[in-house]
Design an enzyme around this catalytic site. Structure first.
Site, PDB file in Angstrom:
ATOM      1  N   ASP A   1     -33.107  63.652  -9.087  1.00 58.57           N
ATOM      2  CA  ASP A   1     -31.394  64.342  -9.029  1.00 58.57           C
ATOM      3  C   ASP A   1     -30.882  63.253  -7.372  1.00 58.57           C
ATOM      4  OD1 ASP A   1     -32.055  64.786 -11.503  1.00 58.57           O
ATOM      5  OD2 ASP A   1     -30.971  66.761 -10.991  1.00 58.57           O
TER       6      ASP A   1
ATOM      7  N   GLU B   1     -37.433  66.775 -13.280  1.00 61.83           N
ATOM      8  CA  GLU B   1     -36.183  66.086 -12.999  1.00 61.83           C
ATOM      9  C   GLU B   1     -36.029  65.348 -11.186  1.00 61.83           C
ATOM     10  OE1 GLU B   1     -31.408  66.500 -13.558  1.00 61.83           O
ATOM     11  OE2 GLU B   1     -33.000  67.532 -15.278  1.00 61.83           O
TER      12      GLU B   1
ATOM     13  N   GLU C   1     -26.482  63.299  -7.668  1.00 60.75           N
ATOM     14  CA  GLU C   1     -26.237  63.511  -8.391  1.00 60.75           C
ATOM     15  C   GLU C   1     -24.657  63.003  -7.671  1.00 60.75           C
ATOM     16  OE1 GLU C   1     -26.892  66.684 -11.569  1.00 60.75           O
ATOM     17  OE2 GLU C   1     -26.655  67.534  -9.363  1.00 60.75           O
TER      18      GLU C   1
END
Length: 285
Positions: free
Chosen positions: A104, A102, A106
């Site tokens: 990210d 993953e 955010e």
């Protein structure tokens, strides 16, 4: 006669530029699909802008129809305004395996008048806990800004408006995990008030709901992974995999250091409470 030919040529060039720009500005449903919260998703401008929202009943999100093995992933995003504490808007890459990879972006909401926090993270083989946080140097709720992820076999670079703000190098030679699984591109909004704002002490105020995030620019520049795909996604036939992109340029390095010095608020590599004696090996490198 010459003037007429010149006008025709100029018109032709202008038309080609317009067509090229439209080819990049595709509706979201060409490359993406809604993955949850259908009732909280609205499209504008013939599908070229997508609004995803969250209220007390549900969040919402969309994801790419295909998975990808490398690429230069980008999205223009405008974040919820007013009081957004507890709200998390995410733009990220994610594999669907149990031991997942993953990458990210955010965006962690805040009380009205306080800045958003941008948190980035990298997971490899299910191992994450590589959080970095920074404040942005603009109001991300006032207009769209560009967020980009370049992923090749040598490094992952996260950009905000063409400024590199994070680099994660491939250090698999010293045992550090590196994302290598096919990943889906996702955009979501959800309630993270158990941790997102002030460590979970500031909760979501649903009197300000629905919280709305807007996304644009749904063209995908990548090596797609499909059932019949035999391409090598690390091949230098893909521009982002060429040696030029194995490290930051000197100009990029200068901007990277400048903006991190000004705006970085947390780096797991420097967290002595988590790593009192020895930081993770990728931090040492």
């Amino acid at each position: 006669m010459y003037s007429s030919i010149k006008i025709v040529c100029l018109f032709g060039l202008l038309l080609l530029r317009i067509l090229a720009s439209r080819a990049k500005d595709v509706p979201y449903d060409v490359n993406y699909k809604i993955i949850y919260g259908d009732q909280h998703v609205v499209s504008f401008n013939q599908g070229r802008e997508l609004q995803i929202s969250m209220d007390k009943s549900s969040g919402s999100g969309f994801g790419s129809k295909e998975k990808h093995g490398s690429g230069f992933f980008h999205m223009k995003i405008k974040l919820p305004d007013r009081d957004s504490a507890g709200v998390v808007v995410a733009f990220y890459l994610h594999s669907d395996s149990n031991i997942h990879d993953e990458v990210d972006f955010e965006f962690l909401g805040s009380r009205e008048g306080k800045p958003y926090t941008l948190q980035t993270n990298v997971f490899a083989n299910g191992e994450g806990n590589r959080e970095q946080r920074m404040h942005l140097w603009f109001d991300p709720t006032a207009d769209f800004h560009n967020y980009k992820i370049m992923w090749n076999d040598h490094q992952i670079v996260l950009f905000v408006d063409n400024i590199p703000i994070r680099v994660f190098k491939n250090n698999s030679n010293i045992g550090v995990g590196y994302p290598s699984q096919p990943m889906q591109i996702l955009g979501t909004i959800w309630d993270g008030d158990s941790w997102a704002t002030d460590g979970g002490n500031t909760k979501t105020n649903y009197s300000f709901a629905p919280f709305k995030a807007h996304f644009q620019d749904f063209n995908i520049v990548s090596c797609p992974i499909i059932s019949s795909n035999t391409n090598n996604c690390n091949s230098q036939s893909y521009w982002w995999s060429r040696s030029k992109y194995w490290k930051l340029s000197s100009t990029q390095r200068k901007r990277y250091e400048e903006y991190r010095a000004k705006y970085l608020t947390y780096d797991y590599c420097d967290d002595k409470s988590r790593f009192p004696t020895t930081p993770p090996p990728e931090c040492v490198v």
